[in-house]
Motif scaffolding. Structure first.
Motif, PDB file in Angstrom:
ATOM      1  N   ASN A  15       0.807  -1.222   0.000  1.00 33.31           N
ATOM      2  CA  ASN A  15       0.000   0.000   0.000  1.00 33.31           C
ATOM      3  C   ASN A  15       0.844   1.278   0.000  1.00 33.31           C
ATOM      4  OD1 ASN A  15      -2.192  -1.723  -0.060  1.00 33.31           O
ATOM      5  ND2 ASN A  15      -2.363  -1.800   2.152  1.00 33.31           N
ATOM      6  N   GLU A  16       0.623   2.160   0.998  1.00 29.54           N
ATOM      7  CA  GLU A  16       1.276   3.483   1.010  1.00 29.54           C
ATOM      8  C   GLU A  16       2.793   3.406   1.151  1.00 29.54           C
ATOM      9  OE1 GLU A  16      -1.631   2.894   2.551  1.00 29.54           O
ATOM     10  OE2 GLU A  16      -2.837   4.193   1.255  1.00 29.54           O
ATOM     11  N   ARG A  19       6.710   3.577  -2.678  1.00 32.89           N
ATOM     12  CA  ARG A  19       6.939   4.980  -3.049  1.00 32.89           C
ATOM     13  C   ARG A  19       7.583   5.103  -4.424  1.00 32.89           C
ATOM     14  NH1 ARG A  19       5.883   7.372   1.762  1.00 32.89           N
ATOM     15  NH2 ARG A  19       6.479   6.259   3.649  1.00 32.89           N
ATOM     16  N   GLU A  22       5.018   4.937 -10.686  1.00 37.22           N
ATOM     17  CA  GLU A  22       4.122   4.009 -11.381  1.00 37.22           C
ATOM     18  C   GLU A  22       4.563   2.569 -11.166  1.00 37.22           C
ATOM     19  OE1 GLU A  22       4.339   5.404 -15.425  1.00 37.22           O
ATOM     20  OE2 GLU A  22       6.269   4.427 -15.757  1.00 37.22           O
ATOM     21  N   SER A  37      -0.353   4.453 -12.717  1.00 39.33           N
ATOM     22  CA  SER A  37       0.265   5.303 -11.689  1.00 39.33           C
ATOM     23  C   SER A  37      -0.027   4.694 -10.321  1.00 39.33           C
ATOM     24  CB  SER A  37      -0.312   6.712 -11.764  1.00 39.33           C
ATOM     25  OG  SER A  37      -1.633   6.704 -11.242  1.00 39.33           O
ATOM     26  N   ILE A  38       0.848   4.964  -9.370  1.00 44.76           N
ATOM     27  CA  ILE A  38       0.682   4.418  -8.017  1.00 44.76           C
ATOM     28  C   ILE A  38      -0.652   4.874  -7.432  1.00 44.76           C
ATOM     29  CG2 ILE A  38       1.993   6.275  -6.866  1.00 44.76           C
ATOM     30  CD1 ILE A  38       2.056   2.580  -5.802  1.00 44.76           C
ATOM     31  N   HIS A  39      -1.066   6.084  -7.785  1.00 42.24           N
ATOM     32  CA  HIS A  39      -2.330   6.647  -7.294  1.00 42.24           C
ATOM     33  C   HIS A  39      -3.505   5.771  -7.746  1.00 42.24           C
ATOM     34  CE1 HIS A  39      -5.268   9.606  -6.086  1.00 42.24           C
ATOM     35  NE2 HIS A  39      -5.831   9.517  -7.299  1.00 42.24           N
ATOM     36  N   ASP A  40      -3.503   5.431  -9.061  1.00 37.86           N
ATOM     37  CA  ASP A  40      -4.591   4.603  -9.587  1.00 37.86           C
ATOM     38  C   ASP A  40      -4.551   3.192  -9.004  1.00 37.86           C
ATOM     39  OD1 ASP A  40      -5.444   6.699 -11.084  1.00 37.86           O
ATOM     40  OD2 ASP A  40      -4.553   6.026 -12.984  1.00 37.86           O
ATOM     41  N   LEU A  42      -3.429   2.233  -6.084  1.00 40.32           N
ATOM     42  CA  LEU A  42      -3.936   2.254  -4.702  1.00 40.32           C
ATOM     43  C   LEU A  42      -5.450   2.396  -4.681  1.00 40.32           C
ATOM     44  CD1 LEU A  42      -1.160   4.410  -2.998  1.00 40.32           C
ATOM     45  CD2 LEU A  42      -1.746   2.048  -2.407  1.00 40.32           C
ATOM     46  N   LYS A  43      -5.969   3.196  -5.643  1.00 41.00           N
ATOM     47  CA  LYS A  43      -7.420   3.413  -5.721  1.00 41.00           C
ATOM     48  C   LYS A  43      -8.126   2.096  -6.067  1.00 41.00           C
ATOM     49  CE  LYS A  43     -10.586   6.445  -8.066  1.00 41.00           C
ATOM     50  NZ  LYS A  43     -10.671   7.217  -9.287  1.00 41.00           N
ATOM     51  N   GLN A  46      -8.179  -0.194  -3.088  1.00 40.66           N
ATOM     52  CA  GLN A  46      -9.167   0.244  -2.116  1.00 40.66           C
ATOM     53  C   GLN A  46     -10.574  -0.181  -2.539  1.00 40.66           C
ATOM     54  OE1 GLN A  46      -8.539   4.362  -1.427  1.00 40.66           O
ATOM     55  NE2 GLN A  46      -9.025   4.262   0.736  1.00 40.66           N
TER      56      GLN A  46
END
Length: 202
Positions: A15-16, A19, A22, A37-40, A42-43, A46
């Protein structure tokens, strides 16, 4: 030598803690999602109520998989335990002989060696020389050779006879692995139990 801090963690980053900008994402059933991307990533994790776990940190970009990390850890621990259980340890048994051994005693000792080898254990055979016998090492050598020949179907000489002070030592290894010997023993027991059952029923 400089102290490089604590032990290196073998735990993957999840998860977080991942770092990187992508990752190459793998879905929960092993399907390739592609580079996101890491953002997508993680989304997605979730939304699926799963963890994002880094499975190949050295890849470029790192490979991450969507999974239930708690369950994965539990299953990995169980698999490791099972593997350890099946990896039976080889034990070294020891048999001591005198150069001028009585034939009856020799047969008894040979019986022990046979039993150990059948169980998948190694056997260290030690010839103990006393007094004048020390000047006749060939007696011990011949005895060890005879023993090796007598058990050749079950074991092989892993280390040749060598003089060690007053003793001469030879190591015999089993042809059969410990786990195989255990499996055979279990199979024979099962067969015995079933034939006893047949006898009772007939």
């Amino acid at each position: 030598m400089a102290n490089l801090g604590g032990p290196i963690s073998t735990e993957p980053r999840i998860n977080e803690r991942i770092r990187v900008p992508e990752v190459r994402l793998v879905g929960p059933n092993g399907e390739q999602v592609g580079i996101v991307s890491i953002h997508d990533a993680l989304k997605l994790a979730q939304e699926a109520d799963l963890d994002l776990v880094e499975v190949a940190a050295t890849a470029r970009p790192p490979v991450c998989k969507l999974m239930d990390y708690g369950k994965f850890k539990y299953e990995s621990a169980m698999k490791a335990r099972e593997a350890r259980k099946n990896q039976a340890h080889t034990i070294i048994k020891e048999i001591k002989l005198r150069p001028k051994i009585d034939p009856h005693d020799y047969e008894t000792k040979k019986g022990h060696v046979v039993r150990f080898l059948k169980a998948g254990d190694k056997v260290r055979v030690t010839i103990m020389f006393r007094g004048r016998e020390q000047s006749r090492p060939e007696l011990g050598f011949r005895l060890l050779q005879k023993l090796a020949e007598d058990v050749t179907e079950l074991g092989y000489v892993e280390s040749q006879p060598k003089q060690d002070g007053r003793n001469m030592i030879m190591l015999i290894g089993p042809h059969k692995k410990k786990a195989e010997a255990k499996a055979e023993k279990a199979a024979a027991k099962a067969q015995r139990d079933s034939s006893e059952l047949d006898d009772q029923e007939s």
